[in-house]
Design a protein around this motif. Structure first.
Motif, mmCIF file in Angstrom:
data_model
loop_
_atom_site.group_PDB
_atom_site.id
_atom_site.type_symbol
_atom_site.label_atom_id
_atom_site.label_comp_id
_atom_site.label_asym_id
_atom_site.label_seq_id
_atom_site.Cartn_x
_atom_site.Cartn_y
_atom_site.Cartn_z
ATOM 1 N N PHE A 35 -46.490 -83.526 32.811
ATOM 2 C CA PHE A 35 -46.848 -82.268 32.974
ATOM 3 C C PHE A 35 -48.023 -82.453 32.242
ATOM 4 C CE2 PHE A 35 -42.252 -81.067 33.797
ATOM 5 C CZ PHE A 35 -42.787 -80.084 35.175
ATOM 6 N N ARG A 36 -49.683 -81.612 32.440
ATOM 7 C CA ARG A 36 -50.772 -81.467 31.717
ATOM 8 C C ARG A 36 -50.268 -80.856 30.252
ATOM 9 N NH1 ARG A 36 -55.322 -77.681 31.814
ATOM 10 N NH2 ARG A 36 -56.374 -78.790 30.890
ATOM 11 N N ARG A 37 -49.327 -80.455 29.794
ATOM 12 C CA ARG A 37 -49.147 -79.645 28.006
ATOM 13 C C ARG A 37 -47.536 -80.115 28.649
ATOM 14 N NH1 ARG A 37 -46.676 -76.896 24.894
ATOM 15 N NH2 ARG A 37 -45.377 -75.385 26.239
ATOM 16 N N GLY A 38 -47.041 -81.257 27.622
ATOM 17 C CA GLY A 38 -45.838 -81.316 27.439
ATOM 18 C C GLY A 38 -44.827 -80.796 26.683
ATOM 19 N N TRP A 39 -43.358 -80.309 26.567
ATOM 20 C CA TRP A 39 -43.047 -79.516 25.663
ATOM 21 C C TRP A 39 -42.734 -80.410 24.568
ATOM 22 C CZ3 TRP A 39 -39.592 -76.975 29.026
ATOM 23 C CH2 TRP A 39 -40.010 -75.329 30.182
ATOM 24 N N SER A 40 -42.880 -79.641 23.008
ATOM 25 C CA SER A 40 -42.355 -80.612 22.488
ATOM 26 C C SER A 40 -40.742 -80.721 22.267
ATOM 27 C CB SER A 40 -42.607 -79.971 21.021
ATOM 28 O OG SER A 40 -42.104 -79.169 20.667
ATOM 29 N N GLU A 41 -40.214 -81.799 21.058
ATOM 30 C CA GLU A 41 -38.917 -82.377 20.825
ATOM 31 C C GLU A 41 -38.260 -80.526 20.261
ATOM 32 O OE1 GLU A 41 -35.588 -84.757 18.296
ATOM 33 O OE2 GLU A 41 -38.116 -85.329 19.109
ATOM 34 N N GLU A 42 -38.919 -80.171 19.863
ATOM 35 C CA GLU A 42 -38.283 -78.741 19.150
ATOM 36 C C GLU A 42 -38.399 -77.744 20.253
ATOM 37 O OE1 GLU A 42 -40.977 -80.294 18.051
ATOM 38 O OE2 GLU A 42 -39.892 -81.749 16.159
ATOM 39 N N LEU A 80 -37.460 -73.013 34.311
ATOM 40 C CA LEU A 80 -38.351 -73.262 33.359
ATOM 41 C C LEU A 80 -39.033 -74.608 33.787
ATOM 42 C CD1 LEU A 80 -36.934 -72.061 30.542
ATOM 43 C CD2 LEU A 80 -38.050 -70.632 31.731
ATOM 44 N N SER A 81 -38.272 -75.958 34.062
ATOM 45 C CA SER A 81 -38.704 -76.583 34.569
ATOM 46 C C SER A 81 -38.377 -77.723 34.838
ATOM 47 C CB SER A 81 -38.802 -77.668 33.149
ATOM 48 O OG SER A 81 -40.313 -78.609 33.011
ATOM 49 N N VAL A 82 -38.517 -78.821 36.066
ATOM 50 C CA VAL A 82 -38.071 -79.336 36.918
ATOM 51 C C VAL A 82 -38.732 -81.193 36.467
ATOM 52 C CG1 VAL A 82 -37.228 -80.990 38.915
ATOM 53 C CG2 VAL A 82 -37.201 -78.640 38.603
ATOM 54 N N ALA A 83 -37.982 -82.601 36.255
ATOM 55 C CA ALA A 83 -39.494 -83.207 36.230
ATOM 56 C C ALA A 83 -37.730 -84.839 36.571
ATOM 57 C CB ALA A 83 -39.323 -83.497 34.397
ATOM 58 N N VAL A 84 -38.997 -85.499 37.291
ATOM 59 C CA VAL A 84 -37.814 -87.080 37.036
ATOM 60 C C VAL A 84 -39.076 -87.509 36.495
ATOM 61 C CG1 VAL A 84 -37.993 -88.541 39.024
ATOM 62 C CG2 VAL A 84 -37.059 -86.004 39.686
ATOM 63 N N ALA A 85 -38.651 -88.836 36.364
ATOM 64 C CA ALA A 85 -38.922 -90.423 35.178
ATOM 65 C C ALA A 85 -40.712 -90.844 36.932
ATOM 66 C CB ALA A 85 -38.292 -91.176 34.783
ATOM 67 N N PRO A 86 -41.413 -91.557 36.020
ATOM 68 C CA PRO A 86 -42.129 -91.665 37.622
ATOM 69 C C PRO A 86 -41.890 -93.144 38.273
ATOM 70 C CG PRO A 86 -43.403 -91.132 35.376
ATOM 71 C CD PRO A 86 -42.703 -90.531 34.660
ATOM 72 N N ALA A 87 -40.427 -93.790 37.246
ATOM 73 C CA ALA A 87 -40.227 -95.026 38.286
ATOM 74 C C ALA A 87 -38.881 -94.041 39.172
ATOM 75 C CB ALA A 87 -39.516 -96.078 36.617
ATOM 76 N N LEU A 115 -38.476 -69.620 40.881
ATOM 77 C CA LEU A 115 -39.362 -70.494 39.993
ATOM 78 C C LEU A 115 -40.710 -69.802 40.672
ATOM 79 C CD1 LEU A 115 -40.127 -72.804 41.992
ATOM 80 C CD2 LEU A 115 -37.733 -73.608 42.172
ATOM 81 N N GLU A 116 -42.083 -71.433 39.690
ATOM 82 C CA GLU A 116 -43.340 -70.725 39.722
ATOM 83 C C GLU A 116 -43.891 -72.046 40.219
ATOM 84 O OE1 GLU A 116 -44.605 -69.511 37.042
ATOM 85 O OE2 GLU A 116 -44.119 -66.947 36.906
ATOM 86 N N VAL A 117 -44.389 -72.590 40.958
ATOM 87 C CA VAL A 117 -45.013 -73.818 41.154
ATOM 88 C C VAL A 117 -46.485 -73.950 41.290
ATOM 89 C CG1 VAL A 117 -44.670 -73.544 43.457
ATOM 90 C CG2 VAL A 117 -44.485 -75.983 42.429
ATOM 91 N N ASP A 118 -47.485 -74.809 41.024
ATOM 92 C CA ASP A 118 -48.766 -75.053 41.643
ATOM 93 C C ASP A 118 -49.113 -75.446 43.477
ATOM 94 O OD1 ASP A 118 -50.707 -75.769 42.073
ATOM 95 O OD2 ASP A 118 -51.212 -76.461 40.332
ATOM 96 N N LYS A 119 -49.346 -74.237 43.584
ATOM 97 C CA LYS A 119 -49.497 -74.202 45.541
ATOM 98 C C LYS A 119 -50.590 -75.341 46.285
ATOM 99 C CE LYS A 119 -52.590 -71.557 48.422
ATOM 100 N NZ LYS A 119 -53.148 -71.370 48.488
ATOM 101 N N ASP A 120 -50.765 -75.599 44.916
ATOM 102 C CA ASP A 120 -51.741 -77.608 45.092
ATOM 103 C C ASP A 120 -50.640 -78.631 45.173
ATOM 104 O OD1 ASP A 120 -53.258 -76.858 46.835
ATOM 105 O OD2 ASP A 120 -54.632 -76.671 44.552
ATOM 106 N N TYR A 142 -53.685 -68.943 37.335
ATOM 107 C CA TYR A 142 -51.570 -69.050 37.116
ATOM 108 C C TYR A 142 -51.998 -70.719 35.659
ATOM 109 C CZ TYR A 142 -47.448 -68.547 34.982
ATOM 110 O OH TYR A 142 -45.914 -68.276 34.044
ATOM 111 N N TYR A 143 -52.430 -71.096 36.737
ATOM 112 C CA TYR A 143 -51.874 -72.877 35.756
ATOM 113 C C TYR A 143 -53.621 -72.839 35.227
ATOM 114 C CZ TYR A 143 -47.135 -73.084 37.558
ATOM 115 O OH TYR A 143 -46.105 -72.634 37.923
ATOM 116 N N ASP A 144 -53.658 -73.920 34.041
ATOM 117 C CA ASP A 144 -55.365 -74.351 34.401
ATOM 118 C C ASP A 144 -55.243 -75.741 34.747
ATOM 119 O OD1 ASP A 144 -55.967 -72.751 32.133
ATOM 120 O OD2 ASP A 144 -54.833 -73.078 30.371
ATOM 121 N N ARG A 145 -56.075 -75.630 35.132
ATOM 122 C CA ARG A 145 -56.590 -77.423 36.029
ATOM 123 C C ARG A 145 -57.716 -77.699 35.344
ATOM 124 N NH1 ARG A 145 -56.219 -77.859 41.925
ATOM 125 N NH2 ARG A 145 -55.606 -75.970 41.565
#
Length: 161
Positions: A35-42, A80-87, A115-120, A142-145
């Motif tokens: 994601f463009r703005r990743g969440w921190s470990e904290e 809140l979030s779904v992510a998969v490693a690029p590989a 959930l919310e998802v970028d239309k594009d 909603y989403y900065d681009r």
């Protein structure tokens, strides 16, 4: 809770299980490349410590291949979030992980998931369509681009019961 899942997707075996606060660093690293703005470990540590947060992850070859994190509120939940490693993308990891996650939410009494998802974001929209989510609203701007106008967020819903 870790369950060995063999050959559910192309690319070998995966371990599916609950993400715990000690997984925060690995989840933050994956989020940062997704994601463009990743969440921190904290931020992940705080989320994973909340009683109303449900988080599942997939491990492949000893590394986090993907995760889904959701916050519950009574009989409803918001992914809140779904992510998969690029590989690991385009191998069915997200679909299988989301199916397990939704099953776990349903077993816990959740009736509706939002959930919310970028239309594009075509790949994410395909995933959510295949998982039975339907559009129930939009959030313009909603989403900065970077370098362009803000993107529209689609609000999606899936009934589990």
């Amino acid at each position: 809770m870790i369950e060995l899942v063999r050959r559910w997707w192309k690319g070998g075996e995966a371990r599916l299980g609950t993400a715990e606060p000690e997984d925060a660093a690995a989840l933050a690293a994956l989020h940062a490349v997704s994601f463009r703005r990743g969440w921190s470990e904290e931020e992940f540590e705080r989320l994973l410590a909340e009683r109303n947060v449900v988080a599942d992850m997939a491990e492949m070859a000893g590394e986090i291949a993907g995760f889904v994190i959701t916050r519950r509120a009574a009989e409803e939940a918001e992914i809140l979030s779904v992510a998969v490693a690029p590989a690991r993308r385009n191998r069915g990891v997200a679909g299988r992980l989301l199916a397990v996650h939704l099953g776990r939410l349903a077993a816990g009494g959740v009736e509706k998931v939002f959930l919310e998802v970028d239309k594009d974001n075509v790949p994410a929209r395909r995933l959510y369509d295949s998982a039975g989510f339907r559009e129930v609203g939009q959030r313009p701007g909603y989403y900065d681009r970077a370098g362009g106008p803000p993107a529209v967020a689609l609000v999606l819903r899936r009934d589990l019961m």
